[in-house]
Design a protein around this motif. Structure first.
Motif, mmCIF file in Angstrom:
data_model
loop_
_atom_site.group_PDB
_atom_site.id
_atom_site.type_symbol
_atom_site.label_atom_id
_atom_site.label_comp_id
_atom_site.label_asym_id
_atom_site.label_seq_id
_atom_site.Cartn_x
_atom_site.Cartn_y
_atom_site.Cartn_z
ATOM 1 N N THR A 1 21.675 10.465 -5.227
ATOM 2 C CA THR A 1 21.208 10.227 -6.591
ATOM 3 C C THR A 1 22.109 9.269 -7.352
ATOM 4 N N ASN A 2 23.416 9.363 -7.117
ATOM 5 C CA ASN A 2 24.341 8.522 -7.875
ATOM 6 C C ASN A 2 24.212 7.038 -7.529
ATOM 7 N N PHE A 3 23.633 6.735 -6.365
ATOM 8 C CA PHE A 3 23.399 5.326 -6.053
ATOM 9 C C PHE A 3 22.240 4.775 -6.882
ATOM 10 N N LEU A 4 21.294 5.650 -7.222
ATOM 11 C CA LEU A 4 20.261 5.245 -8.180
ATOM 12 C C LEU A 4 20.880 5.048 -9.553
ATOM 13 N N ARG A 5 21.819 5.916 -9.919
ATOM 14 C CA ARG A 5 22.509 5.767 -11.191
ATOM 15 C C ARG A 5 23.262 4.432 -11.238
ATOM 16 N N LEU A 6 23.835 4.044 -10.105
ATOM 17 C CA LEU A 6 24.550 2.766 -10.058
ATOM 18 C C LEU A 6 23.604 1.611 -10.370
ATOM 19 N N MET B 1 13.297 13.351 -4.282
ATOM 20 C CA MET B 1 12.781 12.518 -3.192
ATOM 21 C C MET B 1 13.657 12.683 -1.955
ATOM 22 N N ASP B 2 13.015 12.996 -0.838
ATOM 23 C CA ASP B 2 13.694 13.125 0.449
ATOM 24 C C ASP B 2 13.371 11.884 1.280
ATOM 25 N N VAL B 3 14.397 11.105 1.614
ATOM 26 C CA VAL B 3 14.184 9.873 2.380
ATOM 27 C C VAL B 3 14.676 10.009 3.818
ATOM 28 N N SER B 4 14.824 11.251 4.276
ATOM 29 C CA SER B 4 15.399 11.492 5.604
ATOM 30 C C SER B 4 14.603 10.828 6.716
ATOM 31 N N HIS B 5 13.283 10.848 6.623
ATOM 32 C CA HIS B 5 12.455 10.389 7.727
ATOM 33 C C HIS B 5 11.849 9.009 7.503
ATOM 34 N N GLY B 6 12.291 8.331 6.461
ATOM 35 C CA GLY B 6 11.830 6.968 6.251
ATOM 36 C C GLY B 6 12.423 6.048 7.306
ATOM 37 N N ILE C 1 13.801 1.719 1.174
ATOM 38 C CA ILE C 1 13.955 0.717 0.108
ATOM 39 C C ILE C 1 12.729 0.729 -0.796
ATOM 40 N N LEU C 2 11.547 0.844 -0.191
ATOM 41 C CA LEU C 2 10.320 0.929 -0.985
ATOM 42 C C LEU C 2 10.333 2.169 -1.873
ATOM 43 N N ALA C 3 10.816 3.275 -1.307
ATOM 44 C CA ALA C 3 10.866 4.520 -2.066
ATOM 45 C C ALA C 3 11.764 4.365 -3.281
ATOM 46 N N ARG D 1 0.835 -1.205 0.000
ATOM 47 C CA ARG D 1 0.000 0.000 0.000
ATOM 48 C C ARG D 1 0.872 1.258 0.000
ATOM 49 N N ILE D 2 2.006 1.205 0.713
ATOM 50 C CA ILE D 2 2.940 2.334 0.698
ATOM 51 C C ILE D 2 3.509 2.526 -0.711
ATOM 52 N N PHE D 3 3.929 1.412 -1.308
ATOM 53 C CA PHE D 3 4.477 1.467 -2.662
ATOM 54 C C PHE D 3 3.460 2.076 -3.622
ATOM 55 N N ASN D 4 2.237 1.607 -3.565
ATOM 56 C CA ASN D 4 1.190 2.104 -4.475
ATOM 57 C C ASN D 4 0.865 3.566 -4.199
#
Length: 377
Positions: A129-134, A80-85, A91-93, A63-66
């Protein structure tokens, strides 16, 4: 981030940084977070809340993913800010971001993580961001290795090359050249330019060696070195000068293997046919370019003789050549004529037959040293 106007919220800090560019802020909120921060955050900044469950079950995780996917419009540019995840939310983000790029054409501008040390007056952000690029490099390399599709990898190599000239520090010098050399090899494989494929593989290996120096001095690109290593493993067996030398025939056998690996069956069966003609030329000491027609006529004549009577006068290797020629010719015709003939083979059966015959041709190639008239280097 802004000493004159401090904020306890990373969301506010980011919106202040980007608000002049027209960005819209959406905040994922669990029920607990909503009760604690909804009104306080609304007093400081305009945002759109996106309700999500706490993520204590697999069903809630989906449900979070959707919720993430549904909240991002098609073609959007995303920070995307993942500071408070917490728990599995970051990981879902990240999974959602990759999904959005493909399904909705979303462009990722930044993935950020805000951190704060109590001993310092202000927090800061890590750019992830570069880890997404990886992850994109990894998938692009997989596309190349498993499917022979190098377009995305070539594009990424050029982007890395170009990006290094937009920042301070060391500059890439050879990464774009790797992409260009990769283009040449893959085009030659797709269009069955045998001599060009073998020579282009040699050229690519040289560029890969030079590119390793680029990767070593560009910290964000260092993981790419391992992926370039996989490319070297892939193309090294194809590198050769003379297609009709022992080295060249081995390289063509590896080329045949690569075409099968990447399921390019039409190219594979066409190359297998031509390799049989080459082997006859080598066996009979005929010129493998000028006298290919002579070799084909020899094979066709032998097929007719074999159908009329047992060709016991031929040695076992010649008999295998003749038998494989008959099978290969039939399969190649089935592919080349797009099944526009009586009783064409089904796609799955045809693919399996092509694999079987091509592997037999490769096995025959491995015995080529027994053939008289072989040119030595």
């Amino acid at each position: 981030m802004y000493p004159d106007d401090p904020t306890p919220y990373t969301q506010e800090a980011l919106l202040k940084r980007y608000e002049e560019e027209g960005w819209v802020l959406k905040v994922l909120m669990t029920e607990e977070a909503e009760k604690k921060h909804k009104e306080a955050l609304a007093e400081r900044v305009k945002y759109e809340p996106v309700p999500i469950p706490s993520g204590h079950t697999e069903e809630q995780l989906w449900r979070i993913f959707n919720a993430i996917v549904d909240s991002i419009p098609e073609g959007a540019e995303l920070i995307m800010d993942v500071s408070h995840g917490f728990r599995s939310q970051p990981i879902l983000a990240l999974a959602a971001v990759q999904f959005l790029q493909v399904v909705k054409g979303v462009r990722v501008h930044r993935i950020l993580y805000g951190f704060y040390e109590p001993t310092k007056p202000e927090g800061n952000f890590f750019d992830l961001t570069n880890f997404l690029r990886l992850m994109e490099w990894t998938q692009a390399t997989r596309d190349l290795l498993e499917h022979g599709e190098g377009l995305r990898l070539r594009k990424l190599l050029r982007e890395i090359h170009s990006h290094s000239y937009q920042e301070e520090g060391p500059k890439a010098k050879k990464l774009a050249s790797v992409g260009e050399a990769l283009d040449k090899v893959e085009d030659a494989l797709d269009l069955l330019r045998v001599a060009e494929a073998l020579s282009s593989a040699q050229e690519l290996l040289k560029h890969l060696e030079a590119a390793s120096e680029d990767v070593a001095q560009l910290p964000r690109s260092m993981p790419l070195g391992l992926l370039l290593g996989r490319m070297r493993e892939r193309y090294r067996p194809l590198a050769a000068k003379d297609p009709f030398s022992p080295e060249g025939l081995r390289a063509q056998g590896e080329m045949l293997h690569l075409l099968l690996q990447t399921k390019r069956y039409a190219q594979a069966i066409t190359l297998a046919r031509e390799l049989l003609v080459t082997l006859v030329c080598v066996r009979q000491n005929w010129d493998p370019l000028e006298e290919r027609g002579v070799a084909e006529a020899w094979l066709n004549a032998k097929v007719k003789v074999r159908k009329k009577k047992d060709s016991t006068a031929e040695d076992s290797q010649a008999l295998r050549l003749i038998s494989l020629w008959e099978k290969t010719a039939d399969l190649r015709n089935d592919v080349a004529h797009a099944a526009m003939r009586e009783n064409p083979a089904g796609a799955r059966k045809l693919a399996q037959s092509v694999e079987d015959v091509c592997n037999q041709v490769r096995a025959l190639l491995e015995e080529k040293t027994t053939l008289p008239g072989m040119r030595q280097e």
